[in-house]
Design an enzyme around this catalytic site. Sequence first.
Site, short mmCIF file in Angstrom:
data_model
loop_
_atom_site.label_atom_id
_atom_site.label_comp_id
_atom_site.label_asym_id
_atom_site.label_seq_id
_atom_site.Cartn_x
_atom_site.Cartn_y
_atom_site.Cartn_z
N VAL A 179 0.81 -1.21 0.00
CA VAL A 179 0.00 0.00 0.00
C VAL A 179 0.85 1.27 0.00
O VAL A 179 0.34 2.35 -0.31
CB VAL A 179 -0.97 -0.01 1.21
CG1 VAL A 179 -0.23 0.29 2.51
CG2 VAL A 179 -2.12 0.96 1.01
N TYR A 180 2.13 1.18 0.33
CA TYR A 180 2.99 2.36 0.34
C TYR A 180 3.18 2.88 -1.09
O TYR A 180 3.82 2.23 -1.92
CB TYR A 180 4.35 2.05 0.96
CG TYR A 180 4.34 1.74 2.44
CD1 TYR A 180 3.20 1.89 3.22
CD2 TYR A 180 5.50 1.29 3.07
CE1 TYR A 180 3.20 1.60 4.57
CE2 TYR A 180 5.52 1.01 4.43
CZ TYR A 180 4.36 1.15 5.18
OH TYR A 180 4.37 0.87 6.52
N SER A 181 2.62 4.04 -1.35
CA SER A 181 2.70 4.66 -2.68
C SER A 181 2.24 3.69 -3.77
O SER A 181 2.78 3.68 -4.88
CB SER A 181 4.12 5.17 -2.97
OG SER A 181 4.43 6.26 -2.13
N ASN A 182 1.22 2.88 -3.41
CA ASN A 182 0.61 1.95 -4.37
C ASN A 182 1.65 1.08 -5.06
O ASN A 182 1.64 0.90 -6.29
CB ASN A 182 -0.21 2.72 -5.41
CG ASN A 182 -1.16 1.81 -6.18
OD1 ASN A 182 -1.57 0.77 -5.67
ND2 ASN A 182 -1.50 2.20 -7.39
#
Length: 345
Positions: A61-64
Amino acid sequence: MEYRALGRSGLKVPALSFGAGTFGGRGPLFSAWGDTDAAGASRIVDICLEAGVTLFDTADVYSNGASEEILGAALAGRRERALISTKLGLPTGDGAGGASRPKLIDGVEKALGRLRTDRIDLLQLHAFDGTTPVEETLAALDDLVRAGKVLYVGASNFAGWELMKSLAAADRHGWPRYVAHQAYYSLVGRDYEWELMPLGADQGVGAMVWSPLGWGRLTGKIRRGQPLPETSRLRETADAGPPVDDERLFRVVEALDATAAETGKTISQVAINWLLQRPTVSSVIIGARTEDQLRQNLGAVGWVLTAQQMAQLDAASATTPAYPYYPYWREGGFRTVNPPQVSIR
């Protein structure tokens, strides 16, 4: 760098690990965290490895996914020198989250591709999935471990009953147990101590601490009677982080100030060192947007606070736990049958 067992497992991790949430900078939340590109990430990895910080933590989920991609590129050619931890389970740009068998199998395959590796050293569920039976989740994790795609499994942001339910199911079926719990813990966020710390000590689950500086509040930049600095990420992300009462925050910062003056260290270094001496803590995850920030955080190891300094910080940051946890802090009969938490190290 000191190395510690990750919970009751054979995996040794550095006391400090690096959180790659600052890599990528996509989206309103993560762009406020940082926007480190591939070149900057490579330099940060250089500094970490030189200092013995060999564990790098990220998430889909970090920066997609960009954080995983940039970390994978930065570790190219030196993957064997590092441990990679990533997390699955929160909604991403691809759709809904969760920990069902399809989500986990597909999520691991995609993470392996972004990270340019054939294995994930530590896979953590980013949150408990109450819509999927824990048996389905744990059986899928068992398959991933047996396939060699995942070496160890852990949880993140679980409530005590969610973690214990998962551990009991793993024991019942002979599936891999969660050896780590990535949890929020800081001098201005001590709720971890109420239930998760004694559970970790009893069950052999090591804490990987996120946001050790209280969502950026314990850097020395926030002071009583002064406005937030123009560069503070709290201006954009305060509502996303755990709330802190202003008076308690200022009381803690003033105690950190006094301890920093005694030790010759910075406020942030003292705050991290306090965590490293707390029971069940296996590794504290540090982040940095710049090389200077990283080097300053690395100064939190190699020395220890005295017992008196620890006690002063404990007193300044103490709050009364909610029922039924507060009796752990009471003297008397209850304490004889419910002793204080003990370290698992």
